[in-house]
Design a protein around this motif. Sequence first.
Motif, PDB file in Angstrom:
ATOM      1  N   ILE A 202      47.016  56.363  60.139  1.00 18.06           N
ATOM      2  CA  ILE A 202      47.317  55.126  59.415  1.00 18.06           C
ATOM      3  C   ILE A 202      48.827  54.936  59.456  1.00 18.06           C
ATOM      4  O   ILE A 202      49.584  55.736  58.891  1.00 18.06           O
ATOM      5  CB  ILE A 202      46.821  55.184  57.959  1.00 18.06           C
ATOM      6  CG1 ILE A 202      45.309  55.404  57.920  1.00 18.06           C
ATOM      7  CG2 ILE A 202      47.200  53.909  57.213  1.00 18.06           C
ATOM      8  CD1 ILE A 202      44.765  55.602  56.517  1.00 18.06           C
ATOM      9  N   ARG A 203      49.265  53.909  60.124  1.00 16.03           N
ATOM     10  CA  ARG A 203      50.698  53.659  60.307  1.00 16.03           C
ATOM     11  C   ARG A 203      51.260  52.899  59.109  1.00 16.03           C
ATOM     12  O   ARG A 203      50.785  51.818  58.781  1.00 16.03           O
ATOM     13  CB  ARG A 203      50.934  52.874  61.593  1.00 16.03           C
ATOM     14  CG  ARG A 203      50.611  53.691  62.843  1.00 16.03           C
ATOM     15  CD  ARG A 203      50.475  52.806  64.058  1.00 16.03           C
ATOM     16  NE  ARG A 203      50.398  53.590  65.282  1.00 16.03           N
ATOM     17  CZ  ARG A 203      49.285  54.179  65.702  1.00 16.03           C
ATOM     18  NH1 ARG A 203      48.168  54.074  65.000  1.00 16.03           N
ATOM     19  NH2 ARG A 203      49.284  54.881  66.826  1.00 16.03           N
ATOM     20  N   ARG A 204      52.294  53.459  58.516  1.00 17.88           N
ATOM     21  CA  ARG A 204      52.997  52.816  57.425  1.00 17.88           C
ATOM     22  C   ARG A 204      54.258  52.130  57.985  1.00 17.88           C
ATOM     23  O   ARG A 204      54.540  52.235  59.183  1.00 17.88           O
ATOM     24  CB  ARG A 204      53.343  53.841  56.345  1.00 17.88           C
ATOM     25  CG  ARG A 204      52.119  54.478  55.689  1.00 17.88           C
ATOM     26  CD  ARG A 204      51.161  53.465  55.120  1.00 17.88           C
ATOM     27  NE  ARG A 204      50.061  54.080  54.362  1.00 17.88           N
ATOM     28  CZ  ARG A 204      48.961  53.454  54.006  1.00 17.88           C
ATOM     29  NH1 ARG A 204      48.807  52.180  54.325  1.00 17.88           N
ATOM     30  NH2 ARG A 204      48.016  54.083  53.324  1.00 17.88           N
ATOM     31  N   PRO A 205      55.038  51.415  57.153  1.00 16.14           N
ATOM     32  CA  PRO A 205      56.092  50.535  57.671  1.00 16.14           C
ATOM     33  C   PRO A 205      57.073  51.151  58.667  1.00 16.14           C
ATOM     34  O   PRO A 205      57.369  50.525  59.695  1.00 16.14           O
ATOM     35  CB  PRO A 205      56.813  50.087  56.392  1.00 16.14           C
ATOM     36  CG  PRO A 205      55.734  50.063  55.360  1.00 16.14           C
ATOM     37  CD  PRO A 205      54.872  51.245  55.692  1.00 16.14           C
ATOM     38  N   ILE A 206      57.587  52.345  58.406  1.00 18.72           N
ATOM     39  CA  ILE A 206      58.597  52.890  59.314  1.00 18.72           C
ATOM     40  C   ILE A 206      58.008  53.192  60.682  1.00 18.72           C
ATOM     41  O   ILE A 206      58.615  52.889  61.717  1.00 18.72           O
ATOM     42  CB  ILE A 206      59.249  54.141  58.696  1.00 18.72           C
ATOM     43  CG1 ILE A 206      60.134  53.725  57.510  1.00 18.72           C
ATOM     44  CG2 ILE A 206      60.069  54.893  59.733  1.00 18.72           C
ATOM     45  CD1 ILE A 206      60.797  54.869  56.795  1.00 18.72           C
ATOM     46  N   LEU A 207      56.819  53.772  60.723  1.00 18.18           N
ATOM     47  CA  LEU A 207      56.178  54.048  62.009  1.00 18.18           C
ATOM     48  C   LEU A 207      55.838  52.750  62.734  1.00 18.18           C
ATOM     49  O   LEU A 207      55.996  52.638  63.957  1.00 18.18           O
ATOM     50  CB  LEU A 207      54.924  54.897  61.809  1.00 18.18           C
ATOM     51  CG  LEU A 207      54.221  55.381  63.085  1.00 18.18           C
ATOM     52  CD1 LEU A 207      55.195  56.145  63.969  1.00 18.18           C
ATOM     53  CD2 LEU A 207      53.009  56.229  62.753  1.00 18.18           C
ATOM     54  N   GLN A 208      55.382  51.755  62.004  1.00 15.45           N
ATOM     55  CA  GLN A 208      55.112  50.448  62.607  1.00 15.45           C
ATOM     56  C   GLN A 208      56.361  49.883  63.263  1.00 15.45           C
ATOM     57  O   GLN A 208      56.313  49.320  64.361  1.00 15.45           O
ATOM     58  CB  GLN A 208      54.601  49.473  61.550  1.00 15.45           C
ATOM     59  CG  GLN A 208      53.235  49.784  60.987  1.00 15.45           C
ATOM     60  CD  GLN A 208      52.881  48.874  59.822  1.00 15.45           C
ATOM     61  OE1 GLN A 208      53.465  47.807  59.639  1.00 15.45           O
ATOM     62  NE2 GLN A 208      51.946  49.296  59.001  1.00 15.45           N
ATOM     63  N   ALA A 209      57.506  50.038  62.578  1.00 17.89           N
ATOM     64  CA  ALA A 209      58.764  49.499  63.107  1.00 17.89           C
ATOM     65  C   ALA A 209      59.189  50.224  64.383  1.00 17.89           C
ATOM     66  O   ALA A 209      59.677  49.605  65.326  1.00 17.89           O
ATOM     67  CB  ALA A 209      59.860  49.593  62.057  1.00 17.89           C
ATOM     68  N   LEU A 210      59.002  51.546  64.428  1.00 16.31           N
ATOM     69  CA  LEU A 210      59.406  52.318  65.597  1.00 16.31           C
ATOM     70  C   LEU A 210      58.500  52.056  66.790  1.00 16.31           C
ATOM     71  O   LEU A 210      58.920  52.224  67.940  1.00 16.31           O
ATOM     72  CB  LEU A 210      59.407  53.814  65.269  1.00 16.31           C
ATOM     73  CG  LEU A 210      60.462  54.283  64.261  1.00 16.31           C
ATOM     74  CD1 LEU A 210      60.297  55.767  63.981  1.00 16.31           C
ATOM     75  CD2 LEU A 210      61.868  53.977  64.758  1.00 16.31           C
ATOM     76  N   GLU A 211      57.272  51.647  66.540  1.00 17.07           N
ATOM     77  CA  GLU A 211      56.334  51.385  67.620  1.00 17.07           C
ATOM     78  C   GLU A 211      56.281  49.904  67.989  1.00 17.07           C
ATOM     79  O   GLU A 211      55.344  49.450  68.631  1.00 17.07           O
ATOM     80  CB  GLU A 211      54.943  51.870  67.226  1.00 17.07           C
ATOM     81  CG  GLU A 211      54.841  53.383  67.121  1.00 17.07           C
ATOM     82  CD  GLU A 211      53.420  53.864  66.866  1.00 17.07           C
ATOM     83  OE1 GLU A 211      53.110  54.992  67.262  1.00 17.07           O
ATOM     84  OE2 GLU A 211      52.628  53.107  66.265  1.00 17.07           O
ATOM     85  N   GLY A 212      57.291  49.158  67.591  1.00 15.77           N
ATOM     86  CA  GLY A 212      57.332  47.729  67.905  1.00 15.77           C
ATOM     87  C   GLY A 212      57.372  47.475  69.401  1.00 15.77           C
ATOM     88  O   GLY A 212      57.784  48.312  70.203  1.00 15.77           O
ATOM     89  N   GLN A 213      56.982  46.269  69.777  1.00 12.81           N
ATOM     90  CA  GLN A 213      56.930  45.907  71.184  1.00 12.81           C
ATOM     91  C   GLN A 213      58.340  45.752  71.761  1.00 12.81           C
ATOM     92  O   GLN A 213      59.177  45.079  71.164  1.00 12.81           O
ATOM     93  CB  GLN A 213      56.170  44.582  71.362  1.00 12.81           C
ATOM     94  CG  GLN A 213      54.729  44.602  70.914  1.00 12.81           C
ATOM     95  CD  GLN A 213      54.080  43.242  71.028  1.00 12.81           C
ATOM     96  OE1 GLN A 213      54.715  42.262  71.419  1.00 12.81           O
ATOM     97  NE2 GLN A 213      52.807  43.175  70.697  1.00 12.81           N
TER      98      GLN A 213
END
Length: 305
Positions: free
Chosen positions: A118-129
């Motif tokens: 489950i990706r939370r905000p910081i991981l989501q940001a690092l995996e951005g396109q």
Amino acid sequence: MTSNLPTSIAETERLLDGADYVADRALATVLFLSLKMGRPLFLEGEAGVGKTEIAKVLAKSLDRPLIRLQCYEGLDVSSALYEWNYAAQMIEIRMREASGDTDKDATRSEIFSERFLIRRPILQALEGQPGRAPVLLIDELDRTDEAFEAFLLEVLSDNQVTIPELGTIRAEEPPIVIITTNRTREIHDALKRRCLYHWVDYPQADRELEIVKRKAPRANEELAAELVAFVQRLRRIDLFKAPGVAETIDWANALTELNVVALDPAHVSDTLGVLLKYQDDIQRLERGESREILTQVKRDLASAS
């Protein structure tokens, strides 16, 4: 970084202005440098002066996703970075046991795969396109503790995080990071050194008037000038919490809804709860100080016209 980033301070000013964010040159300069150098921007200042809005404006103007991590007391890594979907993992284990699959290594490898992450905000940001790296807003960092600050150091220094079961995840393109704090406590120097810094102060009267004209366009010129002058004077007295720009805008909109075209003592008294958020401050003004301020405001504006 992609080419849609501003290429000069003047272009940064136009970008902010185009989104109705009235900024001074100092803010435009540090924002331009933050984007150009790929460094996080650390914004400090009183609540309600427009720190959070900068991240929203950037995301909208640059057509980037906005990922917001709202900080609070007790925020931990699992809430900010990632956690495992334990319920789904247990179901997977039970299904494998029921099917006779006894390969423990294979089961472990599967349940700790990205399918259960489950990706939370910081991981989501690092995996951005790549090409559309998001704007990561870490809002009100001063509400967290020093342990969380220490966790952020790896993220801010190397744009990466380490997940024990998966290894190191590094951003292909670093997100645009905006960190805000209301200075309820000091943030450690180790974190500040990784950022560019700017203190967002209350605006001067002319800039606040321009903000009101843009954000509360239904307020006529006389009302806008009076309420801005009133708020500017309020900030000079010893209040528990001086009104921010957000409260000025709310007050302008509230007075407009009441069809007020110019300030008078009755309307000021009736709407102080829009402008001030602490009863002690409201009581102080209701004892007569608001009337004195309003009299001085009208006198000053009349002599200036």
